[in-house]
Design a protein around this motif. Sequence first.
Motif, PDB file in Angstrom:
ATOM      1  N   TRP A   1       0.707  -1.271   0.085  1.00 12.69           N
ATOM      2  CA  TRP A   1       0.014  -0.177  -0.029  1.00 12.69           C
ATOM      3  C   TRP A   1       0.826   1.167   0.032  1.00 12.69           C
ATOM      4  N   ASP A   2       0.310   2.390  -0.541  1.00 13.90           N
ATOM      5  CA  ASP A   2       1.264   3.785  -0.410  1.00 13.90           C
ATOM      6  C   ASP A   2       0.818   4.332   0.806  1.00 13.90           C
TER       7      ASP A   2
ATOM      8  N   ASN B   1       3.176   6.477  11.037  1.00 17.28           N
ATOM      9  CA  ASN B   1       1.754   6.098  10.931  1.00 17.28           C
ATOM     10  C   ASN B   1       1.164   5.349  11.876  1.00 17.28           C
ATOM     11  N   VAL B   2       1.789   5.134  13.060  1.00 16.11           N
ATOM     12  CA  VAL B   2       1.210   4.092  13.977  1.00 16.11           C
ATOM     13  C   VAL B   2       1.344   4.703  15.404  1.00 16.11           C
ATOM     14  N   ASN B   3       1.586   5.835  15.588  1.00 20.45           N
ATOM     15  CA  ASN B   3       1.575   6.330  16.923  1.00 20.45           C
ATOM     16  C   ASN B   3       0.941   7.628  17.067  1.00 20.45           C
ATOM     17  N   PRO B   4      -0.441   7.765  17.150  1.00 23.98           N
ATOM     18  CA  PRO B   4      -0.943   8.964  17.184  1.00 23.98           C
ATOM     19  C   PRO B   4      -0.873   9.928  18.414  1.00 23.98           C
ATOM     20  N   ASN B   5      -0.152   9.399  19.602  1.00 26.94           N
ATOM     21  CA  ASN B   5       0.060  10.089  20.710  1.00 26.94           C
ATOM     22  C   ASN B   5       1.380  10.989  20.659  1.00 26.94           C
TER      23      ASN B   5
ATOM     24  N   VAL C   1       6.402  -1.518  16.195  1.00 24.64           N
ATOM     25  CA  VAL C   1       5.020  -1.516  15.239  1.00 24.64           C
ATOM     26  C   VAL C   1       5.218  -0.767  14.282  1.00 24.64           C
ATOM     27  N   TYR C   2       5.211  -0.857  12.752  1.00 18.13           N
ATOM     28  CA  TYR C   2       5.531   0.122  11.817  1.00 18.13           C
ATOM     29  C   TYR C   2       4.695  -0.308  10.588  1.00 18.13           C
ATOM     30  N   CYS C   3       4.595   0.698   9.814  1.00 20.82           N
ATOM     31  CA  CYS C   3       3.765   0.486   8.526  1.00 20.82           C
ATOM     32  C   CYS C   3       4.545   0.051   7.122  1.00 20.82           C
ATOM     33  N   GLY C   4       5.721   0.450   7.079  1.00 22.70           N
ATOM     34  CA  GLY C   4       6.346  -0.090   6.099  1.00 22.70           C
ATOM     35  C   GLY C   4       6.180   1.073   5.033  1.00 22.70           C
ATOM     36  N   SER C   5       5.304   2.071   4.834  1.00 21.02           N
ATOM     37  CA  SER C   5       5.422   2.681   3.637  1.00 21.02           C
ATOM     38  C   SER C   5       5.333   4.229   4.082  1.00 21.02           C
ATOM     39  N   CYS C   6       5.580   4.704   5.174  1.00 22.01           N
ATOM     40  CA  CYS C   6       5.566   6.016   5.537  1.00 22.01           C
ATOM     41  C   CYS C   6       6.916   7.027   5.029  1.00 22.01           C
ATOM     42  N   TYR C   7       6.941   8.072   5.262  1.00 25.47           N
ATOM     43  CA  TYR C   7       8.225   8.807   5.005  1.00 25.47           C
ATOM     44  C   TYR C   7       9.615   8.268   5.587  1.00 25.47           C
ATOM     45  N   PHE C   8       9.355   7.687   6.914  1.00 26.69           N
ATOM     46  CA  PHE C   8      10.632   7.223   7.679  1.00 26.69           C
ATOM     47  C   PHE C   8      10.859   5.541   7.367  1.00 26.69           C
TER      48      PHE C   8
ATOM     49  N   GLY D   1       0.868  -5.377  24.812  1.00 28.88           N
ATOM     50  CA  GLY D   1       2.092  -6.163  24.694  1.00 28.88           C
ATOM     51  C   GLY D   1       1.947  -7.694  24.766  1.00 28.88           C
ATOM     52  N   GLY D   2       2.974  -8.228  24.746  1.00 34.55           N
ATOM     53  CA  GLY D   2       3.099  -9.654  24.505  1.00 34.55           C
ATOM     54  C   GLY D   2       3.329 -10.707  25.971  1.00 34.55           C
ATOM     55  N   GLN D   3       3.110  -9.881  26.997  1.00 34.10           N
ATOM     56  CA  GLN D   3       3.264 -10.531  28.432  1.00 34.10           C
ATOM     57  C   GLN D   3       1.674 -11.131  28.736  1.00 34.10           C
ATOM     58  N   SER D   4       1.104 -11.880  27.723  1.00 39.68           N
ATOM     59  CA  SER D   4      -0.009 -12.457  27.758  1.00 39.68           C
ATOM     60  C   SER D   4      -0.102 -13.457  26.710  1.00 39.68           C
ATOM     61  N   GLU D   5      -1.453 -14.088  26.752  1.00 36.76           N
ATOM     62  CA  GLU D   5      -1.567 -15.341  25.926  1.00 36.76           C
ATOM     63  C   GLU D   5      -1.786 -14.947  24.458  1.00 36.76           C
ATOM     64  N   PHE D   6      -2.364 -13.955  24.222  1.00 38.27           N
ATOM     65  CA  PHE D   6      -2.508 -13.446  22.896  1.00 38.27           C
ATOM     66  C   PHE D   6      -2.053 -12.130  22.785  1.00 38.27           C
ATOM     67  N   VAL D   7      -1.752 -11.707  21.427  1.00 39.07           N
ATOM     68  CA  VAL D   7      -1.619 -10.310  21.035  1.00 39.07           C
ATOM     69  C   VAL D   7      -1.848  -9.785  19.961  1.00 39.07           C
ATOM     70  N   ARG D   8      -2.179  -8.634  19.590  1.00 41.05           N
ATOM     71  CA  ARG D   8      -2.692  -8.128  18.229  1.00 41.05           C
ATOM     72  C   ARG D   8      -1.403  -7.492  17.676  1.00 41.05           C
ATOM     73  N   VAL D   9      -0.988  -8.070  16.518  1.00 35.73           N
ATOM     74  CA  VAL D   9       0.242  -7.630  15.826  1.00 35.73           C
ATOM     75  C   VAL D   9      -0.414  -6.817  14.396  1.00 35.73           C
ATOM     76  N   PRO D  10      -0.291  -5.389  14.518  1.00 30.37           N
ATOM     77  CA  PRO D  10      -0.560  -4.515  13.225  1.00 30.37           C
ATOM     78  C   PRO D  10       0.451  -4.634  12.273  1.00 30.37           C
ATOM     79  N   PHE D  11       0.049  -4.656  10.979  1.00 31.51           N
ATOM     80  CA  PHE D  11       0.934  -4.741   9.978  1.00 31.51           C
ATOM     81  C   PHE D  11       1.764  -6.023   9.974  1.00 31.51           C
ATOM     82  N   ALA D  12       0.820  -7.023   9.788  1.00 26.42           N
ATOM     83  CA  ALA D  12       1.259  -8.393   9.751  1.00 26.42           C
ATOM     84  C   ALA D  12       2.318  -8.984   8.573  1.00 26.42           C
ATOM     85  N   ASP D  13       2.133  -7.930   7.758  1.00 24.08           N
ATOM     86  CA  ASP D  13       2.861  -8.286   6.309  1.00 24.08           C
ATOM     87  C   ASP D  13       4.181  -7.623   6.406  1.00 24.08           C
ATOM     88  N   VAL D  14       4.458  -6.779   7.440  1.00 23.79           N
ATOM     89  CA  VAL D  14       5.639  -6.088   7.413  1.00 23.79           C
ATOM     90  C   VAL D  14       6.693  -6.519   8.754  1.00 23.79           C
ATOM     91  N   GLY D  15       6.003  -6.381   9.955  1.00 21.40           N
ATOM     92  CA  GLY D  15       6.970  -6.783  10.810  1.00 21.40           C
ATOM     93  C   GLY D  15       7.590  -8.092  11.067  1.00 21.40           C
TER      94      GLY D  15
END
Lengths: 190, 382
Positions: free
Chosen positions: A48-49, B106-110, B88-95, B129-143
């Motif tokens: 994606w872009d 693209n991942v930290n509004p705060n 956590v990172y998007c793989g597509s932003c300027y950075f 975070g991952g000190q638990s049994e399950f965790v949500r992993v955003p951008f699974a195709d990237v990280g």
Amino acid sequence: MPYTADTRRQPPSRDELRNRIPGWGADLDPADRPSVPREKHEPTGAHWDFPERQPENTPRERSLEHKFLTPVFGTTAPLHGFSGAIRRFAYRRYSEGQTPHWLLLLAGDRVDAWESHLRSLATGRPDNPVTQTGILAEPGHRPLSSRFGRNRADLKHAWMDPVMVGGPWAAAAVLAWVGARKLLTSPSRR
Amino acid sequence: MRAMVYRGPYKVAVEEKDIPSVEHPNDAIVRVTLGAICGSDLHLYHGLIPDTRVGTTFGHEFIGVVEEVGPSVQNLKVGDRVMVPFNVYCGSCYFCARGLYSNCHNVNPNATAIGGIYGYSHSCGGYDGGQSEFVRVPFADVGPSLIPDWMSDEDAVLLTDALPTGYFGAQLGDISEGDTVIVLGAGPVGLFAAASPWLMGAGRVIVVDHLDYRLAKAREFAHAETYNFAEHRDIILELKKATDYLGADVVIDAVGAEADGSFLQHVAGAKLKLQGGSPIALNWALAAVRKGGTVSVLGAYGPAPTGIKFGDAMNKGLTIRANQCPVKRQWPRLFEHLRNGYLRPSELVTHRIPLEHIAEGYHLFSGKLDGIIKPLVVPGAS
Ligand SMILES: [Zn+2]
Ligand SMILES: [Zn+2]
């Protein structure tokens, strides 16, 4: 040795270092170092872009220094209560460059902890300072020999930890006791 | 599911929480098989990082098995064994387009000053975070990456932060052949930061800490010379004498906001939380480095003001380099170093703590009891 151009003592030879340390010099060429140069484009797997936008199901606070809500964000522990009001104000009023922004957020953290302790008292599972501080781990993990006779710099202030953690609980207990006594004794005084 | 939950400074519990769900088409849900407590988790635990909310789950070092994937995920499938970078990172932003994954926009509004980190307060995006049994992993195709067959779980979990961060810190030092490198702090990251300069051709590595058992590990694991600062009235002077009165070419700060060494500064910064933490380690780094040298900062500091001796940095002509590690960039080369036996990360693991007993794990790690160096967290064990 006087301060001359080669005042620095010579390091051991390459052979000596290679013999002593497995892998010595494997990354001698900066081109082999993964973060050299600092900025380098590599494929990331992103297809994606700009990412699709995660739905904003509850209003999400954001830094003033962001143009918009980022497309992805964490959703744990949404703002609530008095601490939530403090934090919301910190985000709405001050950018990250302003010190009050961070001081208000730290204040929100202290308020959040107290709000949560009080709220927990109204539930079936109130906060338990004994199990939650983990001090039950002390027996069996060398509490004395780990700490004493070892020149540890942190021993000088380690005594403050129980005071900081337990102090507010002790103070609350004393206040409750004094309050209860007042309540019980006041009718007889009149 | 069972998850570690922050209850306020110095207090954590294990509670029942909802299993996270896919909130974005490129999310994955990962069942954690092994996690860890990191030295930087102690900054959260001690209440030093702004906007650390009660009820959040810590843990940015974990590996696991993919349990569920969102509709746009192409590179992972259910059942894959994955290691997940702490970023956590998007793989597509300027950075991200420039390889600065730890600085994703693209991942930290705060906050714009830092990217996203699992389980590291709302200042890092508000992710559980991952000190638990399950965790949500955003951008699974990237990280995440598949764990290679030859790699042990314990090595894999140390590759999600501690080892790459130490290795990255040595790279920030821009080490040349024969350089003298001082590493402040002999925690897991410091020990990895002390083992790495040799790969880049260092001639000497010196480690400074006050815990004798960790200094012993620095000698054995990282082949380093060691100094216990608690045994010297003026550690900087000792380091100057040890470096021909010049100072070191490179100093790596692997301590951060909770440095000991000055009672007053530690109490003001770390205990009373009056500054963005204690500036001791950074000031020691500025003092111990030679003129024209490089200071590499890996230690985490809060954003509030700290008393940094910046005049010295200018007068000495220093280069100061710092960042959170972009973990995935380090992996291909680190995998080679592991296969060649140059780095053996799991040698630093001292404790394996069941998730249900994590409060005790935090207490041991915070109090530096029982020879603890690196504690792992094992979900489902008891
Ligand atoms: Zn970590
Ligand atoms: Zn990005």
